[in-house]
Design an enzyme around this catalytic site. Structure first.
Site, short mmCIF file in Angstrom:
data_model
loop_
_atom_site.label_atom_id
_atom_site.label_comp_id
_atom_site.label_asym_id
_atom_site.label_seq_id
_atom_site.Cartn_x
_atom_site.Cartn_y
_atom_site.Cartn_z
N LYS A 42 0.88 -1.17 0.00
CA LYS A 42 0.00 0.00 0.00
C LYS A 42 0.92 1.22 0.00
O LYS A 42 1.58 1.51 0.99
CB LYS A 42 -0.90 -0.01 1.25
CG LYS A 42 -1.83 1.16 1.30
CD LYS A 42 -2.43 1.33 2.68
CE LYS A 42 -3.09 2.69 2.75
NZ LYS A 42 -3.32 3.13 4.12
N GLY A 92 -8.14 9.88 8.93
CA GLY A 92 -8.56 10.05 10.32
C GLY A 92 -9.57 11.15 10.55
O GLY A 92 -9.95 11.41 11.70
N ALA A 120 -9.30 6.02 3.54
CA ALA A 120 -9.21 7.23 4.38
C ALA A 120 -10.48 8.07 4.37
O ALA A 120 -11.15 8.22 3.35
CB ALA A 120 -8.05 8.12 3.98
N GLY A 121 -10.78 8.60 5.55
CA GLY A 121 -11.88 9.54 5.70
C GLY A 121 -13.17 8.94 6.20
O GLY A 121 -14.11 9.65 6.55
N ASN A 160 -9.67 2.32 9.37
CA ASN A 160 -8.93 2.07 10.61
C ASN A 160 -9.54 2.88 11.76
O ASN A 160 -10.19 2.35 12.66
CB ASN A 160 -7.45 2.41 10.42
CG ASN A 160 -6.56 1.95 11.56
OD1 ASN A 160 -5.38 1.70 11.36
ND2 ASN A 160 -7.06 1.79 12.76
N THR A 161 -9.36 4.21 11.70
CA THR A 161 -9.72 5.05 12.84
C THR A 161 -11.20 4.92 13.23
O THR A 161 -11.52 4.89 14.42
CB THR A 161 -9.39 6.53 12.53
OG1 THR A 161 -8.05 6.59 12.04
CG2 THR A 161 -9.50 7.40 13.77
#
Lengths: 65, 254
Positions: free
Chosen positions: B93, B154, B181-182, B203-204
């Protein structure tokens, strides 16, 4: 003087990478290495000579996103 | 979801950072039946005991190493090479960011690193913005998977430019596209799949939820719901009103 993961380390003479790694890291760790911003595969540790001023990065698996 | 010829039953790639404990991470992997996780490489330090490496191997997930935090193409290339040896995979990645503040992908350095890594035999999954030309260039270099951001890493702001993301999807129908992301809410995930995206990397949203396992359960349910709703055949969007009740026989008409 050389740098291992950003930490100043003294060496008296030129030394091969394998010895440096054995001195500083346990064999039980899984890690990969770069010297002076170039990847060094495991097969070349023995023949890679570290001289004063060299910068060694030793990395392992960490959480990431 | 297909990634460089390999089929995955689940279309979620899970980030492994920031969970309250390793056990919670493993529970989330189990709940979601995740088959791929992303991990980073960082300096080995005295506190390391190889336990994270063992944990990830125990999960039996396919490992997708990343180059998170790299600011130049050379840093990313060397990081990828170290990751390939460490995790015994050609998958990478690719993250090359412009700065530490926005974590925005650098177009110039991502393209430069992609070119080099593909020549070295890597299977590159580049993290990109929603810029169409950027993604098109990466496709032309040989990327089979591209991962545009929904919004900043994040941030939890979801898909900030859905029109731009839609254009990428429409113009590159054969590419595996993953929103990276986001993502902050379940609705963002559903929106991405309804737009035709193949997968989500998050993830976050999950690791920093007050109760990550609860979020994982909710995500699992939403994946079932959105998949079923899409396969049911969604109605096309129209620019004008269309009555759902027949106009024939309407009373009081002359």
């Amino acid at each position: 003087m050389i740098f291992i993961n950003g930490v100043k380390t003294q060496i008296k003479n030129d030394i091969n990478l394998e010895k440096i790694l054995k001195t500083n890291f346990s064999d039980s760790y899984s890690y990969a290495v770069a010297v002076n911003n170039e990847f060094v595969p495991k097969s070349k540790y023995k023949n890679t000579i570290i001289v004063k001023g060299d910068i060694i990065e030793v990395v392992s698996a960490h959480p990431g996103g | 979801m297909q990634i460089y010829g390999q089929n995955f039953k689940t279309n979620i790639i899970l980030g492994t950072s920031g969970y309250p404990s390793p056990k919670v991470l493993l529970n989330c992997i189990k709940i979601l039946k995740t088959e791929m996780v992303t991990v980073s490489v960082r300096r080995l330090n005295d506190a390391d005991d190889n336990s994270f490496f063992k944990l990830i191997k125990k999960s039996k997930c396919t490992i997708l190493p990343n180059t998170a935090g790299c600011l130049s193409a050379q840093e990313a290339i060397v990081t990828a090479e170290m990751a390939r040896e460490l995790f015994e995979t050609d998958l990478i990645k690719l993250e090359v960011i412009e700065d530490d503040l926005t974590l925005k992908p650098s177009i110039k350095n991502t393209i430069k690193a992609t070119e080099s890594l593909i020549k070295k035999g890597f299977k590159v999954l580049p993290y990109t913005t929603d810029d169409f030309k950027f993604t098109k260039t990466l496709e032309s270099l040989g990327c089979e998977v591209i991962m545009p951001w929904g919004s900043q890493i994040g941030s939890g702001r979801g898909l900030e430019n859905p029109e731009k993301l839609m254009k990428i999807r429409e113009e590159m129908p054969n590419l595996t596209l993953i929103i990276d992301a986001g993502i902050g809410r379940i609705s963002h995930v559903c929106q991405a799949f309804e737009m035709g995206y193949d997968g989500i990397l998050l993830n976050t949203a999950i690791s920093k939820a007050n109760y990550p396992e609860e979020f994982a359960h909710a995500l699992k349910l939403s994946l079932e719901a959105v998949t079923k709703s899409i396969s049911s055949g969604l109605i096309p969007k129209r620019n004008f009103a269309t009555p759902s009740t027949t106009m024939i026989g309407i009373p009081f008409k002359r």
